[in-house]
Design a protein around this motif. Structure first.
Motif, PDB file in Angstrom:
ATOM      1  N   GLN A 127      10.100  -3.398   4.231  1.00  0.00           N
ATOM      2  CA  GLN A 127       9.883  -5.001   5.061  1.00  0.00           C
ATOM      3  C   GLN A 127       9.385  -4.537   6.532  1.00  0.00           C
ATOM      4  O   GLN A 127       8.393  -5.130   6.975  1.00  0.00           O
ATOM      5  N   LEU A 128      10.008  -3.628   7.197  1.00  0.00           N
ATOM      6  CA  LEU A 128       9.716  -3.154   8.494  1.00  0.00           C
ATOM      7  C   LEU A 128       8.579  -2.717   8.444  1.00  0.00           C
ATOM      8  O   LEU A 128       7.435  -2.751   9.434  1.00  0.00           O
ATOM      9  N   LEU A 129       8.214  -1.711   7.620  1.00  0.00           N
ATOM     10  CA  LEU A 129       6.896  -1.184   7.635  1.00  0.00           C
ATOM     11  C   LEU A 129       5.708  -1.757   7.329  1.00  0.00           C
ATOM     12  O   LEU A 129       4.657  -1.575   7.835  1.00  0.00           O
ATOM     13  N   SER A 130       6.043  -2.920   6.648  1.00  0.00           N
ATOM     14  CA  SER A 130       5.088  -3.985   6.322  1.00  0.00           C
ATOM     15  C   SER A 130       4.631  -4.783   7.364  1.00  0.00           C
ATOM     16  O   SER A 130       3.548  -5.412   7.438  1.00  0.00           O
ATOM     17  N   THR A 131       5.317  -4.651   8.478  1.00  0.00           N
ATOM     18  CA  THR A 131       4.534  -5.338   9.807  1.00  0.00           C
ATOM     19  C   THR A 131       3.748  -4.598  10.372  1.00  0.00           C
ATOM     20  O   THR A 131       2.762  -5.146  11.191  1.00  0.00           O
ATOM     21  N   SER A 132       3.892  -3.174  10.150  1.00  0.00           N
ATOM     22  CA  SER A 132       2.483  -2.197  10.581  1.00  0.00           C
ATOM     23  C   SER A 132       1.303  -2.317   9.719  1.00  0.00           C
ATOM     24  O   SER A 132       0.168  -2.387  10.207  1.00  0.00           O
ATOM     25  N   PHE A 133       1.464  -2.480   8.435  1.00  0.00           N
ATOM     26  CA  PHE A 133       0.588  -2.411   7.487  1.00  0.00           C
ATOM     27  C   PHE A 133       0.929  -3.832   6.363  1.00  0.00           C
ATOM     28  O   PHE A 133       1.373  -3.574   5.287  1.00  0.00           O
ATOM     29  N   PRO A 134       0.379  -4.856   6.707  1.00  0.00           N
ATOM     30  CA  PRO A 134       0.789  -6.190   6.241  1.00  0.00           C
ATOM     31  C   PRO A 134       0.119  -6.448   4.881  1.00  0.00           C
ATOM     32  O   PRO A 134       0.332  -7.415   4.243  1.00  0.00           O
ATOM     33  N   THR A 135      -0.887  -5.452   4.430  1.00  0.00           N
ATOM     34  CA  THR A 135      -1.848  -5.664   3.154  1.00  0.00           C
ATOM     35  C   THR A 135      -2.005  -4.546   2.479  1.00  0.00           C
ATOM     36  O   THR A 135      -1.893  -3.505   2.974  1.00  0.00           O
ATOM     37  N   ILE A 136      -2.392  -4.804   1.284  1.00  0.00           N
ATOM     38  CA  ILE A 136      -2.756  -3.731   0.340  1.00  0.00           C
ATOM     39  C   ILE A 136      -3.714  -2.705   1.057  1.00  0.00           C
ATOM     40  O   ILE A 136      -3.680  -1.645   0.940  1.00  0.00           O
ATOM     41  N   ALA A 137      -4.862  -3.355   1.515  1.00  0.00           N
ATOM     42  CA  ALA A 137      -6.023  -2.680   2.198  1.00  0.00           C
ATOM     43  C   ALA A 137      -5.564  -2.067   3.147  1.00  0.00           C
ATOM     44  O   ALA A 137      -5.891  -0.734   3.379  1.00  0.00           O
ATOM     45  N   GLU A 138      -4.673  -2.443   4.124  1.00  0.00           N
ATOM     46  CA  GLU A 138      -4.106  -1.676   5.408  1.00  0.00           C
ATOM     47  C   GLU A 138      -3.585  -0.697   4.871  1.00  0.00           C
ATOM     48  O   GLU A 138      -3.362   0.490   5.657  1.00  0.00           O
ATOM     49  N   ALA A 139      -2.563  -0.644   4.009  1.00  0.00           N
ATOM     50  CA  ALA A 139      -1.526   0.288   3.684  1.00  0.00           C
ATOM     51  C   ALA A 139      -2.649   1.602   3.299  1.00  0.00           C
ATOM     52  O   ALA A 139      -2.312   2.696   3.197  1.00  0.00           O
ATOM     53  N   SER A 140      -3.596   1.117   2.078  1.00  0.00           N
ATOM     54  CA  SER A 140      -4.283   1.975   1.615  1.00  0.00           C
ATOM     55  C   SER A 140      -5.386   2.839   2.636  1.00  0.00           C
ATOM     56  O   SER A 140      -5.486   3.896   2.239  1.00  0.00           O
ATOM     57  N   THR A 141      -5.753   2.072   3.387  1.00  0.00           N
ATOM     58  CA  THR A 141      -6.635   2.770   4.645  1.00  0.00           C
ATOM     59  C   THR A 141      -5.718   3.949   5.130  1.00  0.00           C
ATOM     60  O   THR A 141      -6.280   4.937   5.614  1.00  0.00           O
ATOM     61  N   GLU A 142      -4.481   3.441   5.576  1.00  0.00           N
ATOM     62  CA  GLU A 142      -3.711   4.454   6.229  1.00  0.00           C
ATOM     63  C   GLU A 142      -3.514   5.674   5.369  1.00  0.00           C
ATOM     64  O   GLU A 142      -3.469   6.902   5.765  1.00  0.00           O
TER      65      GLU A 142
END
Length: 663
Positions: A12-27
């Protein structure tokens, strides 16, 4: 809280930096790409000892790496003199520009050619980094322009015209000087990814404070404290014995700049006391080293020698007081003022009687030889106050604490300044660093570092903080100190005893056994290092290259990189220091010749001459994936993959966000 709940909270803390599937995938895509970039270049330096001009030049020329890249890029298209001029411009852009503008008849043409050349060099040194990292290292004023110049292809006619137009506009708008300075600084910044200092910034040379200022501005560095660094840290903490040693060494080498100009230490009380107390003493043994080279007048030499003897005698007293206060250190045999027959002019050392060179001690009471006179107490109180209130000294000590430690393991290399105390059979030696607390190996290094920090922590218990302050002296000269590891520090003997047999400082077992690959492997095993490609890197004892000594030991497992940066050691080593370079192709050891001066380098394009030795060559180029950073990136990727799983299975809801594309 169970493990599942902890994991969810973390995600949940990590999701504040990468709030969407697209952003997490891009990273994840970005991190996977970084793993395949070439490993960044690390530089290792040791035992700088205040030689700030040589140190700064080695950083500016990246131990010859910039010159090598200029040769590779321009080959036969530039004459040797032109390549030398380009290198000097990169090293010293502000100063070189002033000379060029005074001598160059067509300055705009020179600007045009030079900027094109600098862009090529910058493009080459930035090629192993992501665009994001390069962008973070660019100055705000020229960030966009440099990015455009670095990433446009000049073999395309349209793009070539575009680049030329940018450069022409830089010149016509009067920004050429500022742009050249900016891009030269970017080249210097990118050529070295990480700088490791293996101890001993301080003493002997004239500008330790300048070295520290340089490090404080540097983009990425760490230090493994040396005994001379710890001596200055002890002085800053208020240890009188450390204060005396610091001043004595400065007077011994006739270099007062760091004390007076750098840190504003007031030496007038010492000078006033010394002139009176030693007015009838020739102080022959205390004339500074290389007196003919430091430009002092006869009157200055006389005062220097008087101050030198005054602080040395105080040092012998306060050191002995500490040795008697802490008998567990087993150093009471170094209370040599108690071993003198003041009438006969002799001294008992290690059970043998020696005739002294001189025996004039006007401030020593033979009945109580360790007691300071009232005048000596006043001098020490004033000196102690001066060290404790020096803002700049304490700023530099904070930098040493922030960036430093006793040891560091990085990319399977174990870094420390001097030694790991060993028994005669090569096993790790237990050392009592606090009454009742004994440690060895990695634990010894860790807890020693914690004691050092205790001296500067206001929340420490008073007794522990006082002991920590005292312990700086043991770290400086104690026989089992991992920063010294010799039988004794023969300061008294070198001043007063003619027989040079008493001057010997017998090295500890680490120095005797470090050529043995099995011993080196056992040390690395004890520090939890695995794999075949691992090394120990340290300094402390100068490598006498002039006598054929090899800095590479134990079949390449251990590297000693104290090559005598200090001018005082040039005659002993025959060289002027080493830089060990670890890049994607392996290890290179650069052996430096003495540096003349920055002024000579700027005016005539002279450079530090270096001889490069390939220590270890990798057939496969190392990538970020092969480094400690790669391990951390893979952990981040795993965490992000878990976050993707949580998003896709509804464990954590996506939030509204905008894709951040990282190049």
């Amino acid at each position: 809280m169970n493990k599942f709940d902890k994991d969810i909270r973390y995600l949940q803390l990590l999701s504040t930096s990468f709030p969407t599937i697209a952003e997490a995938s891009t990273e994840i895509i970005n991190l996977q790409a970084i793993l395949n970039l070439p490993k960044g270049t690390e530089h290792f330096l040791a035992d700088i000892h205040g030689e700030y001009e040589a140190f700064q030049h080695v950083l500016k020329n990246a131990s010859g790496n910039i010159k090598r890249k200029v040769n590779e890029l321009f080959g036969n298209t530039l004459r040797e003199a032109e390549k030398r001029e380009l290198c000097t411009l990169i090293y010293y852009p502000e100063q070189k520009l002033e000379i060029v503008k005074a001598d160059e008849p067509d300055i705009n043409d020179w600007y045009n050619i030079s900027i094109h050349h600098l862009v090529l060099v910058c493009r080459d040194v930035s090629s192993k980094y992501t665009r994001s990292k390069v962008r973070k290292n660019l100055p705000d004023d020229f960030s966009y322009i440099i990015q455009e110049l670095l990433h446009e292809r000049t073999d395309d006619k349209d793009k070539s015209d575009y680049v030329s137009a940018i450069i022409k506009t830089i010149i016509t708008t009067g920004c050429a000087d500022d742009f050249i300075i900016a891009i030269c600084n970017v080249i210097q910044r990118l050529i070295i990814d990480q700088l490791h200092i293996l101890g001993d910034v301080y003493d002997r040379g004239p500008g330790a404070h300048v070295v520290m200022d340089t490090l404080c501005r540097y983009h990425s560095w760490d230090i493994q404290w040396g005994n001379h660094d710890v001596l200055w840290m002890g002085a800053a903490a208020g240890n009188d014995a450390c204060i005396c040693n610091v001043i004595r060494i400065a007077l011994r080498y006739g270099n007062m700049a760091t004390l007076e100009d750098g840190y504003g230490i007031n030496l007038i009380p010492l000078a006033t006391f010394a002139m009176e107390a030693y007015k009838d003493d020739p102080c022959t043994e205390f004339i500074p080293k290389n007196a003919h080279e430091n430009g002092l007048t006869e009157k200055q030499l006389r005062l220097n020698a008087q101050m030198h003897k005054a602080i040395s005698v105080i040092q012998f007293k306060v050191e002995a007081q500490s040795f008697e206060k802490h008998p567990q250190w087993k150093m009471t045999d170094r209370c040599l003022l108690k071993a003198i027959d003041y009438k006969a002019g002799t001294c008992y050392i290690d059970g043998k009687l020696y005739k002294m060179r001189s025996c004039h001690f006007p401030t020593v009471n033979p009945e109580c030889p360790l007691e300071l006179t009232e005048q000596e107490k006043i001098v020490m109180d004033k000196l102690n106050h001066s060290f404790r209130v020096s803002d700049k000294l304490h700023m530099h000590v904070r930098a040493l604490l922030t960036h430093g430690c006793m040891y560091k393991i990085t990319n399977n290399n174990l870094l420390f300044h001097a030694s790991i105390p060993l028994n005669a059979d090569g096993t790790l030696k237990e050392v009592e660093i606090f009454p009742g607390r004994k440690y060895k190996g990695q634990e010894l290094m860790h807890h020693t570092g914690m004691i050092i920090r205790t001296a500067f922590q206001n929340d420490s218990q008073k007794m522990e903080q006082e002991y920590a302050r005292d312990y700086f002296l043991y770290l400086w000269c104690g026989p089992d100190s991992p920063l010294f590891d010799k039988s004794k520090m023969a300061t008294f003997e070198r001043y007063f005893i003619e027989d040079k047999a008493t001057h010997e400082e017998k090295k500890g077992n680490y120095f005797v056994l470090r050529d043995d690959p099995k011993i080196v492997d056992s040390i690395m095993d004890a520090f939890g290092m695995t794999g075949s490609n691992r090394h120990i890197i340290n300094g402390h004892v100068p490598v006498r290259a002039v006598k054929g000594e090899n800095p590479i030991k134990a079949n390449g497992k251990l590297m000693v990189i104290d090559g005598g940066f200090s001018r005082a050691y040039h005659k002993d080593t025959g060289i002027a220091g080493y830089t060990l370079i670890y890049h994607s192709r392996g290890f290179q050891l650069v052996q430096h010749e003495p540096f003349t001066s920055a002024e000579e380098a700027i005016r005539n394009g002279t450079d530090i001459k270096g001889t490069t030795q390939i220590v270890e060559f990798n057939q496969r180029r190392l990538r970020v994936a092969d480094t400690d950073k790669g391990i951390e990136i893979r952990r981040q990727i795993t965490d992000l993959e878990q976050l993707l799983y949580a998003y896709r299975h509804g464990i954590i809801p996506e939030k509204e966000g905008k894709i951040k594309v990282k190049m």
